[in-house]
Design a protein around this motif. Structure first.
Motif, PDB file in Angstrom:
ATOM      1  N   TYR A 203      86.730  58.366  20.229  1.00 15.31           N
ATOM      2  CA  TYR A 203      86.195  57.047  19.855  1.00 15.31           C
ATOM      3  C   TYR A 203      87.243  56.122  19.259  1.00 15.31           C
ATOM      4  O   TYR A 203      86.961  54.962  18.968  1.00 15.31           O
TER       5      TYR A 203
ATOM      6  N   GLN B 218      82.997  63.643  10.547  1.00 15.32           N
ATOM      7  CA  GLN B 218      82.454  62.796  11.642  1.00 15.32           C
ATOM      8  C   GLN B 218      81.078  63.241  12.133  1.00 15.32           C
ATOM      9  O   GLN B 218      80.223  62.413  12.387  1.00 15.32           O
TER      10      GLN B 218
ATOM     11  N   SER C  62      81.073  52.516  17.380  1.00 17.90           N
ATOM     12  CA  SER C  62      81.382  51.226  17.994  1.00 17.90           C
ATOM     13  C   SER C  62      82.358  51.479  19.153  1.00 17.90           C
ATOM     14  O   SER C  62      83.448  52.009  18.934  1.00 17.90           O
TER      15      SER C  62
ATOM     16  N   PHE D  74      79.519  55.265   9.311  1.00 17.09           N
ATOM     17  CA  PHE D  74      79.790  54.233  10.317  1.00 17.09           C
ATOM     18  C   PHE D  74      78.875  54.421  11.518  1.00 17.09           C
ATOM     19  O   PHE D  74      78.594  55.544  11.924  1.00 17.09           O
TER      20      PHE D  74
ATOM     21  N   GLN E 247      97.496  58.287   8.607  1.00 16.45           N
ATOM     22  CA  GLN E 247      96.222  58.491   9.319  1.00 16.45           C
ATOM     23  C   GLN E 247      95.795  59.940   9.164  1.00 16.45           C
ATOM     24  O   GLN E 247      94.630  60.244   9.007  1.00 16.45           O
TER      25      GLN E 247
ATOM     26  N   PRO F 112      87.445  63.950   6.511  1.00 18.80           N
ATOM     27  CA  PRO F 112      86.425  63.394   7.413  1.00 18.80           C
ATOM     28  C   PRO F 112      85.915  64.419   8.420  1.00 18.80           C
ATOM     29  O   PRO F 112      86.708  65.058   9.105  1.00 18.80           O
TER      30      PRO F 112
ATOM     31  N   ARG G 299      87.442  66.306  18.466  1.00 16.94           N
ATOM     32  CA  ARG G 299      87.933  66.377  17.085  1.00 16.94           C
ATOM     33  C   ARG G 299      88.802  67.622  16.815  1.00 16.94           C
ATOM     34  O   ARG G 299      89.367  67.762  15.738  1.00 16.94           O
TER      35      ARG G 299
ATOM     36  N   ASP H 257      83.985  61.136   6.058  1.00 19.67           N
ATOM     37  CA  ASP H 257      83.536  60.034   6.924  1.00 19.67           C
ATOM     38  C   ASP H 257      82.569  60.624   7.964  1.00 19.67           C
ATOM     39  O   ASP H 257      82.809  61.738   8.463  1.00 19.67           O
TER      40      ASP H 257
HETATM   41  N1  SAM Z   1      92.537  59.749  10.690  1.00 21.57           N
HETATM   42  C1  SAM Z   1      91.324  59.832  10.009  1.00 21.57           C
HETATM   43  C2  SAM Z   1      90.514  61.017  10.544  1.00 21.57           C
HETATM   44  O1  SAM Z   1      90.846  61.620  11.491  1.00 21.57           O
HETATM   45  O2  SAM Z   1      89.479  61.257  10.009  1.00 21.57           O
HETATM   46  C3  SAM Z   1      90.477  58.586  10.118  1.00 21.57           C
HETATM   47  C4  SAM Z   1      91.078  57.294  10.323  1.00 21.57           C
HETATM   48  S1  SAM Z   1      89.980  56.009  10.825  1.00 21.57           S
HETATM   49  C5  SAM Z   1      91.025  54.691  10.457  1.00 21.57           C
HETATM   50  C6  SAM Z   1      88.741  55.884   9.565  1.00 21.57           C
HETATM   51  C7  SAM Z   1      87.331  56.183  10.004  1.00 21.57           C
HETATM   52  O3  SAM Z   1      86.850  55.168  10.842  1.00 21.57           O
HETATM   53  C8  SAM Z   1      87.170  57.438  10.828  1.00 21.57           C
HETATM   54  O4  SAM Z   1      87.171  58.595  10.047  1.00 21.57           O
HETATM   55  C9  SAM Z   1      85.852  57.210  11.525  1.00 21.57           C
HETATM   56  O5  SAM Z   1      84.771  57.718  10.765  1.00 21.57           O
HETATM   57  C10 SAM Z   1      85.758  55.681  11.600  1.00 21.57           C
HETATM   58  N2  SAM Z   1      85.896  55.233  13.008  1.00 21.57           N
HETATM   59  C11 SAM Z   1      86.998  55.284  13.768  1.00 21.57           C
HETATM   60  N3  SAM Z   1      86.733  54.800  15.009  1.00 21.57           N
HETATM   61  C12 SAM Z   1      85.424  54.443  15.021  1.00 21.57           C
HETATM   62  C13 SAM Z   1      84.550  53.889  16.001  1.00 21.57           C
HETATM   63  N4  SAM Z   1      84.979  53.624  17.240  1.00 21.57           N
HETATM   64  N5  SAM Z   1      83.282  53.650  15.657  1.00 21.57           N
HETATM   65  C14 SAM Z   1      82.833  53.917  14.406  1.00 21.57           C
HETATM   66  N6  SAM Z   1      83.603  54.443  13.440  1.00 21.57           N
HETATM   67  C15 SAM Z   1      84.887  54.706  13.739  1.00 21.57           C
END
Ligand code: SAM
Ligand code: SF4
Length: 461
Positions: free
Chosen positions: A180, A285, A357, A354, A218, A283, A297, A323
């Motif tokens: 995603y 997910q 998206s 979240f 990240q 996180p 993942r 997350d």
């Molecule tokens: N690198 C971190 C990891 O692997 O958990 C996360 C980095 S990301 C900038 C932060 C959070 O944004 C993610 O853990 C995820 O929950 C959320 N996220 C990333 N892409 C997304 C998407 N396409 N739709 C909804 N949430 C998203």
């Protein structure tokens, strides 16, 4: 540009972006620019953007549209960060008043790009109304290094805004390619700084009076030291210990950790070194193996649970946050129930939630985003409600305890001080007028009331 070169920079998104902006500001100041606080005062207007979800991206385009009319006053516009890298030269079509588009993997070239930008004459405001294609609207400077660069954005000119706690990026980019996520496309390939360079920065910050350091990436724990001989290279846990042992440093935080690369040595390090904070953001997910697999993942629920068990068996009381994405393509009611059940099982101290998206370039884009937005909202609401109940119980545990906090600020209207515990919990407190605490110092506070997201207490004298 005029003799006094001014810039305005607005930052959207995560801590990585906030810290990138500190480095961009430092670079601009070194190049002779002066930062101003409003768009109206600035010659150069920069937006450091986020494209992690659709909403974040739309905000940037709205902001650009809002200020388009200022171009006729001779102002120049630049888009930095993830939207810049993702949309590239398409930004010039959507917002022709933009002159600079630069992704984070190209920030090392910013000084040259600024020079290019300055060579273009400033538009004459009177002529601008009569001519559609002005000199300025034709300047198109790009820094769009995709996944090619091996370089990290290292600079000695970081303009940190907080004098007590500061970020240090230890690893940039990402090679995980979760189905995603845009990050591997917007921030380039994974590359680590040397431990020597990270430690030198930590010592320099300690010399300047910083007491808290937050290591950023990240996936911080995917860190691979490339310094010197292999025998002297540090693992992530060893780097944590070394930063924690820098004289003057009282607290070290790190975010974000990826579950696949989360080793037991990180928990051992937290147990062994008191300056490492009692908090891990891990996180997950989703709590469903089927969804985790579709998300690519790289771990199962059982492997994730094993890491949680390591933290729970630690000697220190490690706060765990996570997350969660709801409504990923194919997530059934049953899958969602498994996520709710994971929340109960782990008892998180905080959850960032979240709605899925769909993002450009990502593998999940080919999957049908079939879960209606109302259903995503329903799941999000249920998740937040469940987590609130969990947090109410968890925070009650701290009632009557004394916690050391770093004093972050004062809330004048409530006549309270804002403190942060090692577990990253907000502990607001009152203090007698005879013992006013200084911002940036560490004091003991006794918790007298608890809420779902914070604690309230009294200064212990
Ligand atoms: N690198 C971190 C990891 O692997 O958990 C996360 C980095 S990301 C900038 C932060 C959070 O944004 C993610 O853990 C995820 O929950 C959320 N996220 C990333 N892409 C997304 C998407 N396409 N739709 C909804 N949430 C998203
Ligand atoms: Fe995105 Fe996955 Fe990389 Fe985290 S690990 S930044 S979620 S691709």
């Amino acid at each position: 540009m005029s003799g006094d070169k001014t810039f305005y920079l607005e930052t959207f998104g995560c801590q990585m972006n906030v810290h990138d902006s500190e480095k961009v500001i430092g670079t601009l100041v070194h190049e002779g620019y002066r930062q101003v606080q409003t768009v109206e005062q600035a010659d150069l207007i920069l937006y450091n953007t986020c494209s992690i979800r659709d909403k974040a991206e739309q905000k940037v385009f709205h902001r650009l549209a809002d200020f388009k009319k200022l171009q006729s006053q001779g102002k120049k516009f630049g888009v930095l960060g993830c939207v810049a890298q993702q949309e590239g030269e398409k930004i010039f079509e959507r917002a022709p008043h933009v002159s600079l588009v630069c992704g984070s993997a190209s920030y090392t070239n910013l000084p040259q790009m600024l020079k290019q930008l300055e060579t273009v004459p400033q538009e004459n405001p009177k002529e601008a109304h009569s001519s559609k294609l002005t000199a300025q609207s034709l300047i198109r400077i790009t820094g769009l290094d995709d996944r090619a660069t091996d370089k990290c954005f290292e600079t000695e000119f970081t303009a940190r805004t907080n004098p007590h706690r500061g970020y240090i990026t230890i690893i940039e980019g990402c090679d995980k390619f979760c189905a995603y996520c845009v990050v591997p496309f917007t921030r380039g390939k994974e590359r680590s700084r040397t431990s020597e360079s990270v430690l030198a920065e930590a010592r320099q910050m300690a010399d300047l009076g910083y007491t808290e350091i937050q290591l950023l990436g990240q996936n911080v724990n995917s860190y691979k030291d490339s310094a010197g001989k292999s025998a002297s290279r540090k693992s992530f846990a060893e780097l944590l210990v070394a930063v924690g042992e820098v004289p003057g440093i009282k607290r070290v935080r790190f975010t974000t950790s990826h579950p696949r690369d989360f080793g037991r040595d990180i928990v051992d390090a937290i147990d062994a070194v008191p300056t490492l904070c009692d908090h891990v953001h891990l996180p997950v997910q989703s709590g469903s193996n089927k969804v985790l697999q579709a998300m690519q993942r790289l771990y199962t629920r059982e492997q994730y649970e094993e890491r949680i068990a390591w933290m729970k068996s630690a000697e220190r009381d490690i706060a765990i946050t996570t997350d969660v994405i709801v409504g990923f393509p194919g997530e059934s009611d049953q899958d969602f129930m498994e996520t709710l059940n994971l929340l109960d099982e782990v008892g998180y101290d905080g959850v960032f939630t979240f709605k899925y998206s769909p993002r450009p370039n990502t593998p999940a884009l080919s999957l049908q985003d079939a879960i209606p937005d109302e259903e995503k909202s329903r799941r999000l609401e249920a998740l937040m409600q469940r987590q609130k109940e969990i947090q109410i119980k968890r925070y009650k545990k701290y009632l009557g305890t004394t916690q050391e906090v770093m004093v972050e600020a004062k809330n004048e209207s409530r006549k309270q001080w804002i403190g942060r515990t090692t577990q990253n919990k907000t502990l607001n407190f009152t203090a007698p007028e005879t013992s006013v605490p200084q911002i940036g110092t560490y004091v003991n506070v006794k918790a007298t009331q608890t809420f779902p997201n914070s604690l309230l207490g009294e200064l212990v004298i």
